[in-house]
Design a protein around this motif. Structure first.
Motif, PDB file in Angstrom:
ATOM      1  N   ILE A  96       0.837  -1.209   0.000  1.00 12.63           N
ATOM      2  CA  ILE A  96       0.000   0.000   0.000  1.00 12.63           C
ATOM      3  C   ILE A  96       0.866   1.251   0.000  1.00 12.63           C
ATOM      4  N   GLU A  97       2.083   1.137   0.596  1.00  7.86           N
ATOM      5  CA  GLU A  97       2.969   2.299   0.685  1.00  7.86           C
ATOM      6  C   GLU A  97       3.420   2.774  -0.692  1.00  7.86           C
ATOM      7  N   ASN A  98       3.449   1.852  -1.665  1.00  5.50           N
ATOM      8  CA  ASN A  98       3.869   2.193  -3.027  1.00  5.50           C
ATOM      9  C   ASN A  98       2.699   2.325  -3.991  1.00  5.50           C
ATOM     10  N   LYS A  99       1.512   2.409  -3.426  1.00  7.29           N
ATOM     11  CA  LYS A  99       0.279   2.520  -4.211  1.00  7.29           C
ATOM     12  C   LYS A  99       0.108   1.358  -5.176  1.00  7.29           C
ATOM     13  N   SER A 100       0.614   0.199  -4.760  1.00 13.21           N
ATOM     14  CA  SER A 100       0.469  -1.010  -5.573  1.00 13.21           C
ATOM     15  C   SER A 100      -0.986  -1.456  -5.570  1.00 13.21           C
ATOM     16  N   PRO A 101      -1.479  -1.991  -6.684  1.00 11.63           N
ATOM     17  CA  PRO A 101      -2.865  -2.488  -6.701  1.00 11.63           C
ATOM     18  C   PRO A 101      -3.032  -3.811  -5.969  1.00 11.63           C
ATOM     19  N   ILE A 102      -1.906  -4.513  -5.704  1.00  5.82           N
ATOM     20  CA  ILE A 102      -1.971  -5.785  -4.986  1.00  5.82           C
ATOM     21  C   ILE A 102      -1.040  -5.740  -3.780  1.00  5.82           C
ATOM     22  N   ASN A 103      -1.358  -6.546  -2.772  1.00  4.86           N
ATOM     23  CA  ASN A 103      -0.511  -6.528  -1.574  1.00  4.86           C
ATOM     24  C   ASN A 103       0.624  -7.533  -1.698  1.00  4.86           C
ATOM     25  N   THR A 104       1.392  -7.634  -0.641  1.00  6.18           N
ATOM     26  CA  THR A 104       2.579  -8.489  -0.657  1.00  6.18           C
ATOM     27  C   THR A 104       2.243  -9.968  -0.805  1.00  6.18           C
ATOM     28  N   ASP A 105       0.985 -10.332  -0.540  1.00  9.86           N
ATOM     29  CA  ASP A 105       0.530 -11.717  -0.702  1.00  9.86           C
ATOM     30  C   ASP A 105      -0.260 -11.923  -1.992  1.00  9.86           C
ATOM     31  N   ASP A 106      -0.119 -10.969  -2.923  1.00 11.54           N
ATOM     32  CA  ASP A 106      -0.767 -11.047  -4.243  1.00 11.54           C
ATOM     33  C   ASP A 106      -2.288 -10.908  -4.175  1.00 11.54           C
ATOM     34  N   VAL A 107      -2.801 -10.290  -3.128  1.00 12.04           N
ATOM     35  CA  VAL A 107      -4.242 -10.049  -3.033  1.00 12.04           C
ATOM     36  C   VAL A 107      -4.528  -8.620  -3.477  1.00 12.04           C
ATOM     37  N   PRO A 108      -5.359  -8.404  -4.502  1.00 13.67           N
ATOM     38  CA  PRO A 108      -5.713  -7.037  -4.909  1.00 13.67           C
ATOM     39  C   PRO A 108      -6.363  -6.288  -3.740  1.00 13.67           C
ATOM     40  N   PHE A 109      -5.939  -5.052  -3.540  1.00 10.76           N
ATOM     41  CA  PHE A 109      -6.476  -4.290  -2.406  1.00 10.76           C
ATOM     42  C   PHE A 109      -7.980  -4.072  -2.519  1.00 10.76           C
ATOM     43  N   ASP A 110      -8.504  -3.940  -3.726  1.00  8.13           N
ATOM     44  CA  ASP A 110      -9.955  -3.783  -3.889  1.00  8.13           C
ATOM     45  C   ASP A 110     -10.692  -5.041  -3.421  1.00  8.13           C
ATOM     46  N   LYS A 111     -10.152  -6.208  -3.790  1.00 13.17           N
ATOM     47  CA  LYS A 111     -10.762  -7.461  -3.342  1.00 13.17           C
ATOM     48  C   LYS A 111     -10.631  -7.606  -1.824  1.00 13.17           C
ATOM     49  N   MET A 112      -9.463  -7.230  -1.303  1.00 11.23           N
ATOM     50  CA  MET A 112      -9.232  -7.356   0.128  1.00 11.23           C
ATOM     51  C   MET A 112     -10.233  -6.517   0.903  1.00 11.23           C
ATOM     52  N   ARG A 113     -10.528  -5.333   0.415  1.00 11.26           N
ATOM     53  CA  ARG A 113     -11.519  -4.481   1.069  1.00 11.26           C
ATOM     54  C   ARG A 113     -12.865  -5.195   1.159  1.00 11.26           C
ATOM     55  N   GLN A 114     -13.282  -5.813   0.065  1.00 11.21           N
ATOM     56  CA  GLN A 114     -14.573  -6.503   0.075  1.00 11.21           C
ATOM     57  C   GLN A 114     -14.547  -7.731   0.976  1.00 11.21           C
ATOM     58  N   TYR A 115     -13.429  -8.455   0.989  1.00 18.52           N
ATOM     59  CA  TYR A 115     -13.314  -9.612   1.886  1.00 18.52           C
ATOM     60  C   TYR A 115     -13.428  -9.170   3.351  1.00 18.52           C
ATOM     61  N   GLY A 164       4.501   9.688   4.280  1.00 22.08           N
ATOM     62  CA  GLY A 164       3.683   9.479   3.082  1.00 22.08           C
ATOM     63  C   GLY A 164       3.156   8.057   3.016  1.00 22.08           C
ATOM     64  N   TRP A 165       3.975   7.104   3.441  1.00 25.40           N
ATOM     65  CA  TRP A 165       3.530   5.706   3.486  1.00 25.40           C
ATOM     66  C   TRP A 165       2.403   5.520   4.505  1.00 25.40           C
ATOM     67  N   LEU A 166       2.562   6.140   5.664  1.00 28.38           N
ATOM     68  CA  LEU A 166       1.497   6.066   6.668  1.00 28.38           C
ATOM     69  C   LEU A 166       0.205   6.695   6.138  1.00 28.38           C
ATOM     70  N   ASP A 167       0.360   7.769   5.361  1.00 28.84           N
ATOM     71  CA  ASP A 167      -0.816   8.411   4.759  1.00 28.84           C
ATOM     72  C   ASP A 167      -1.565   7.439   3.851  1.00 28.84           C
ATOM     73  N   GLU A 168      -0.804   6.684   3.041  1.00 25.80           N
ATOM     74  CA  GLU A 168      -1.442   5.725   2.130  1.00 25.80           C
ATOM     75  C   GLU A 168      -2.189   4.642   2.904  1.00 25.80           C
ATOM     76  N   ALA A 169      -1.561   4.156   3.985  1.00 25.39           N
ATOM     77  CA  ALA A 169      -2.222   3.135   4.809  1.00 25.39           C
ATOM     78  C   ALA A 169      -3.468   3.696   5.467  1.00 25.39           C
ATOM     79  N   ALA A 170      -3.370   4.923   5.976  1.00 25.58           N
ATOM     80  CA  ALA A 170      -4.518   5.547   6.635  1.00 25.58           C
ATOM     81  C   ALA A 170      -5.668   5.739   5.657  1.00 25.58           C
TER      82      ALA A 170
END
Length: 391
Positions: A96-115, A164-170
């Motif tokens: 999330i700190e690099n605005k990646s669409p997927i997390n370190t475990d290859d889960v898309p952040f949009d999907k993770m939100r819904q899960y 800035g990384w904390l901002d992205e996580a927040a």
């Protein structure tokens, strides 16, 4: 008129009961965040109460994928064996700190939100960790270049980048809301396994004061960003004494739950060291928890591919023993891992050799999966719905 009086009397009785329950839990420790949302406070109080009833069972990335499947709605390796979901869902913010669409475990952040939303709506508990990159070098979390942690502190060369990384996580965590737009309570486990040596934030890479400063800064910063739905989990790896466990501890005002991570590596049939080590660490942590008025958790554990068919009842339960902990979470079921050229999973799947023992584990009176754990919150939900209480 009689009906109105009756409704008022019922309301008075229920309100009195609710107040009494609140007073009972208020005798225990309160959240470090004095502006915590009502839902977050209720979750924390329920976790405090439930330690006398049982242990919530958790699984990392449970809804996203399993052995030989990925992103199939409603699927869960755990559910396919037990007919029930885990009561705790673990997810990770890495990337999330690099605005990646997927997390370190290859889960898309949009999907993770819904899960996360789906698990919460069923009554599950959500926990987040964060394998974020090294702020000094930009390499991954496992880069232990000296002075990396110091660089993230106020005045450090990477501090602005780190903020800035904390901002992205927040920003992401502020999107984790229920159907009514209320923030979902999160067990947030920052800088996990800090007594290890493998992450840039571990104790080999910082003095106690540097680590405490980073921890406190992070919590204060998130609160300033409006994150009042986080329950903070202090998490270590190995430790051999009370002094070692507390060496990097940021203080009672900066932690809500105490925990450690430990994995099984040796064959439990011939080596009892995992059980013995867990019992030793639980004994130490339990002493601290009593002094600090905190609850405990086994935040990460597991035995990769679970080759011992009775690991659940004959090893894990013995490792926990009689200690009262809020939850235990096993790691993810990634399946085949290309980089390591091996299978990588920590919960059984349908047909696995430990399936029968996992069912015995599921049916233990003091192990709570989602259906049973959700019932423990029903009285809160009922009162909230009856009186239209805003959380």
């Amino acid at each position: 008129m009689k009906n109105k009086i009756r409704i008022l009397l019922i309301g008075l009785i229920v309100a009195t009961f609710y107040q009494a329950e609140a007073q009972k839990t208020n005798t225990k420790s309160s959240l470090l965040d004095k502006k915590a949302t009502r839902k977050t406070t209720i979750l924390y109080k329920n976790l405090q109460k439930n330690i006398n009833k049982g242990i919530l069972f958790g699984h990392q990335d449970d809804l996203a994928y399993g052995v030989n499947w990925r992103y199939e709605a409603g699927r869960s390796d755990v559910k396919e064996i037990t007919g029930d979901y885990p009561s705790v869902y673990g997810w990770d913010l890495g990337g999330i700190e690099n605005k990646s669409p997927i997390n370190t475990d290859d889960v898309p952040f949009d999907k993770m939100r819904q899960y996360i939303i789906d698990g919460h709506e069923r009554g599950g508990v959500i926990t987040l960790s964060w394998h974020f990159d090294n702020p000094l070098t930009g390499n991954d979390a496992w880069d232990t270049t000296p002075k990396s942690l110091a660089s993230a502190l106020p005045g450090g060369e990477s501090h602005e980048k780190f903020k800035g990384w904390l901002d992205e996580a927040a920003k992401y965590m502020l999107t984790l809301k229920d159907k009514k737009g209320r923030l979902i309570p999160i067990l947030y486990r920052p800088y996990h396994e800090l007594t290890g040596t493998w992450f840039w934030w571990c104790k080999n890479n910082a003095s106690p004061e540097e680590f405490k400063t980073l921890w406190r800064f992070t919590i204060d910063y998130f609160q300033q960003k409006g994150l009042h739905n986080l329950i903070y989990v202090y998490n270590t790896a190995d430790f051999n004494s009370k002094e070692e466990f507390l060496e990097y501890y940021p203080g009672s005002d900066y932690a809500d739950i105490l925990s450690f991570d430990k994995y099984q590596y040796s064959d439990p049939i011939i080596d009892n060291s995992f059980i013995e080590s867990c019992q030793k660490q639980f004994k130490i942590m339990n002493e601290v928890a009593k002094e600090e008025n905190k609850i405990m958790a086994f935040a990460e554990t597991g035995y990769e591919t679970i080759p011992y068919d009775k690991w659940w009842t004959n090893t894990l339960m013995k490792a926990i023993g009689d200690y009262k902990i809020s939850y235990v979470l096993v790691w993810r079921n990634h399946g085949w891992q290309e980089k390591e050229n091996k299978m990588h999973y920590y919960a059984p799947y349908k047909g696995h050799k430990s399936e029968a023992d996992f069912l015995k584990f599921y049916n233990l009176d003091n192990i709570l999966f989602e259906k049973e754990a959700a019932k423990e919150c029903l009285y809160n939900r009922y009162f909230i719905k009856l009186f239209n209480i805003k959380l």
